[in-house]
Each structure stands twice: as C-alpha cells, then as structure tokens.
Design a protein around this motif. Structure first.
Motif, PDB file in Angstrom:
ATOM      1  N   TYR A  85      -6.738   5.462  -4.702  1.00 29.20           N
ATOM      2  CA  TYR A  85      -6.508   4.061  -4.428  1.00 29.20           C
ATOM      3  C   TYR A  85      -7.542   3.006  -4.818  1.00 29.20           C
ATOM      4  N   TRP A  86      -8.954   3.474  -4.161  1.00 28.54           N
ATOM      5  CA  TRP A  86      -9.911   2.712  -4.364  1.00 28.54           C
ATOM      6  C   TRP A  86     -10.438   2.297  -5.891  1.00 28.54           C
ATOM      7  N   THR A 108      -1.219   3.288   6.060  1.00 29.97           N
ATOM      8  CA  THR A 108      -1.359   2.492   4.768  1.00 29.97           C
ATOM      9  C   THR A 108      -1.012   0.985   5.227  1.00 29.97           C
ATOM     10  N   THR A 128      -5.113  13.271   1.666  1.00 33.60           N
ATOM     11  CA  THR A 128      -5.441  11.923   2.207  1.00 33.60           C
ATOM     12  C   THR A 128      -6.531  11.600   1.478  1.00 33.60           C
ATOM     13  N   ARG A 129      -7.628  12.444   1.529  1.00 36.30           N
ATOM     14  CA  ARG A 129      -9.108  12.015   0.679  1.00 36.30           C
ATOM     15  C   ARG A 129      -8.575  11.406  -0.794  1.00 36.30           C
ATOM     16  N   THR A 173       1.024  -1.139  -0.050  1.00 37.62           N
ATOM     17  CA  THR A 173      -0.001  -0.093   0.013  1.00 37.62           C
ATOM     18  C   THR A 173       0.837   1.302  -0.010  1.00 37.62           C
ATOM     19  N   ALA A 180      -6.829   8.292  -1.144  1.00 34.12           N
ATOM     20  CA  ALA A 180      -7.840   7.315  -0.892  1.00 34.12           C
ATOM     21  C   ALA A 180      -8.756   6.791  -1.776  1.00 34.12           C
ATOM     22  N   ILE A 201      -5.637   3.369   2.549  1.00 36.78           N
ATOM     23  CA  ILE A 201      -5.137   4.541   2.948  1.00 36.78           C
ATOM     24  C   ILE A 201      -6.075   5.237   4.033  1.00 36.78           C
TER      25      ILE A 201
END
Ligand SMILES: *Cc1c(COP(=O)(O)O)cnc(C)c1O
Length: 321
Positions: free
Chosen positions: A304-305, A271, A297-298, A237, A301, A277
C-alpha cells in the motif's frame, strides 16, 4: 396566548473566563472557502449552517504522502456522488475542485497532508426550514497528515472493542455518502475506553460487524480475506485492499462478518485514509491469532505504501519554490 415572561430578571452573563474560546492551537494549514485561501484558524462558518445544526453535509478525506495525492480521482468520484445523492450543488466542477485541493496543499507546504473537501447544506437568509432554499457551502482544507493508529500502535497492533452500538442503518442514511452521522461511532469509542481498548467496532442491524470511527475492517483466515459488505462506507483504502489482493492473487470477499469470525481470525486489520492499513492484535485484551501483526497485514501495508510512488495510483502536488 400570553408571552412567556421572566418572573425574575435574567441571570448575569457568566464570567468571560468560563466562555468557550476556540483552542488557540489550530493545526498549521490552509483552508479554502468563499472563493479564497486562508489559514485554517480563520476558516469559520455560520452557526445557522445546516451542516452544523443537522449534520446535513457530505465530505471526503484524501491524503498527500511524500508530496503526492493518493488515488484522488476515487475520492472525487465519491464526493461528487454524495453531492448528487444529497441534491447539493457547488459552483466548482471536478477540475476546479482538484485545483483547489492542490493549491491548499501547496500553500500549506505540507508534504504529508490530510486533505478534506466538505459541502454543507448551508443556510438561507430567512432561516427557512426548506432545504431547497439553502445556499450550499463548499470548504476545503489541508492540515498535517494524521493516523488512526500512532507509531507504537502500528508496531504492536491495536486493541479494539466490539461495542454493542448499532451503526445507523443504510435504510436511514445511505452509507455511500460519506457523512458526519457519528454519534453511534463516538458512543462506540467511549465503550472502548471504558473497556480499556483503544478504538471500537460497531455492529450492523443484523448483529454482524460493521465498521469503526472512520475505518473499515478486514479479517484474514487461512490466507483469505473478508470484509463486511453491508451498512458500511465503501472506503477507498478498503478498495485499495481489494485491488492489491487481485495483484497478489489473494482471495478477498465482501460479505457478513460475525463477531465469532472476528474473534476466530488469524489476522485483523483496519483501513482508513487516516493511517492506511493498520494491524489489530487484541479484542478487549484477548490476543487475535499470535497477538502480533501478521504476515498478510504486513505485506499489504508495505505494498500500500509503495503504491504512493506509483503514477498509476498517485499524482504529484506542485509546491511553490
Ligand atoms: C472515511 C470513512 C471510512 C474509511 O474510508 P477511506 O476512504 O478508506 O478513508 C470508513 N468508515 C467511515 C464511517 C468513514 O467515514
């Protein structure tokens, strides 16, 4: 030399109700061991296995999200790398391990799964102290997906403690081998609970931030990201964050992160394959930055998804009809 003798007869066995019984509530899932698939509740190993007696084992955890493995090749690289470094051998090659993991997930039926592959040193028929005599044991299992942070914690951000426990140094155990040397991390967790925090970071041998129980950590300051370089497991991650930062044109460096760097960050996140995240918004109660999940961060994340649907980052499991 005389035998030890009992001056009094051995005490009677304790009441059966005091014996440890395995929890009945195993998660629903499928395991593979000794050449066959079986319910997780029936996958058992010898108490003489060096994996249990000496934490002599390596493992890897991948996940399946929406019916697709995420970056399984990177997990396999790390697992087979660990086997080499520990001089372990399993009777399956990469293609066969891939098939075993896919079958375990498919048989479990889970569309969101936590998938572990493990190799223990095993045991020898003579209980020899020579690790070369042990027959290594390969085990895999698929259970429902689990996360370090629950939905509420993901929304508001975790409260983390900085424990003064020092992570086992790389000169003792090579952190590139994913391993079960967790006594330092578990001590960190108890330190965190004592301070009313939810999880913990432990230090490296120079007093800088290392990692937490099953996760790496990043800080964001003035739009640039930093993560510890020394004495940490190279997380997949974490690697995904590096790759996303390149795609997004964000600056990201692996170097020492001091306790002061962490406290002074605009944003902090952790992570892990178990959760992705995850924002951290407090250190032992004191807010980090604005005290809520930050924009970088948002954004990371979300990306990432989204990558979980991208064929370059994920591969489908074929489930029975
Ligand atoms: C597994 C693990 C991580 C996170 O690695 P991922 O590949 O991102 O899941 C971090 N630290 C330790 C000690 C771990 O065991």
């Amino acid at each position: 030399m005389a035998h030890p003798t009992f001056s009094t007869p051995p005490a009677p066995l304790p009441d059966i109700s005091l014996r440890h019984i395995d929890p009945v509530a195993y998660p629903e899932g499928v395991a593979f061991m000794d050449g066959q698939y079986l319910p997780v509740s029936e996958a058992k190993i010898s108490v003489l296995d060096w994996g249990l007696l000496h934490s002599d084992a390596t493992y890897d955890t991948a996940h399946v999200w929406n019916g697709r493995f995420f970056r399984l090749n990177l997990h396999l690289d790390r697992f087979f790398g660990g086997l080499d470094r520990l001089r372990m051998r399993i009777p399956y090659d990469r293609t066969q391990v891939t098939a075993i993991l896919e079958n375990s997930v498919a048989l479990s039926g889970h569309r969101a799964a936590y998938v572990e592959m493990i190799c223990t040193r095993g045991s020898s028929p003579t209980f020899s102290r020579d690790p070369r005599q042990a027959v290594n044991r390969f085990i895999a299992f698929a259970v429902p997906f689990g996360s370090v942070a629950n939905a509420e914690q993901l929304e508001r951000g975790l409260d983390i403690a900085i424990s003064d426990v020092v992570r086992i140094p790389p000169g003792s155990v090579d952190p590139q081998i994913k391993n079960y040397h967790w006594l330092d991390l578990v001590k960190g967790l108890y330190d965190a609970y004592d301070r009313r925090a939810e999880t913990a970071l432990v230090l490296d041998s120079h007093g800088n931030i290392a990692e937490g129980p099953g996760f790496n950590v990043f800080i964001v300051r003035d739009g640039a990201l930093t993560t510890p370089a020394y004495g940490v497991l190279p997380g997949i991650t974490r690697r995904s964050v590096f790759d996303l930062c390149i795609e997004e044109g964000l600056r990201c460096t692996a170097r020492d992160v001091s306790v002061g760097d962490l406290r002074g960050a605009d944003e902090v996140f952790i992570t892990s394959t178990a959760g992705g995240i995850m924002p951290v918004c407090r250190i032992e109660g004191a807010p980090i930055g604005l005290g809520r999940p930050g924009p970088i961060t948002r954004r990371l994340a979300d990306l990432y998804w989204a990558k979980h649907e991208d064929p370059a980052w994920s591969s489908p499991v074929t489930y029975p009809l």
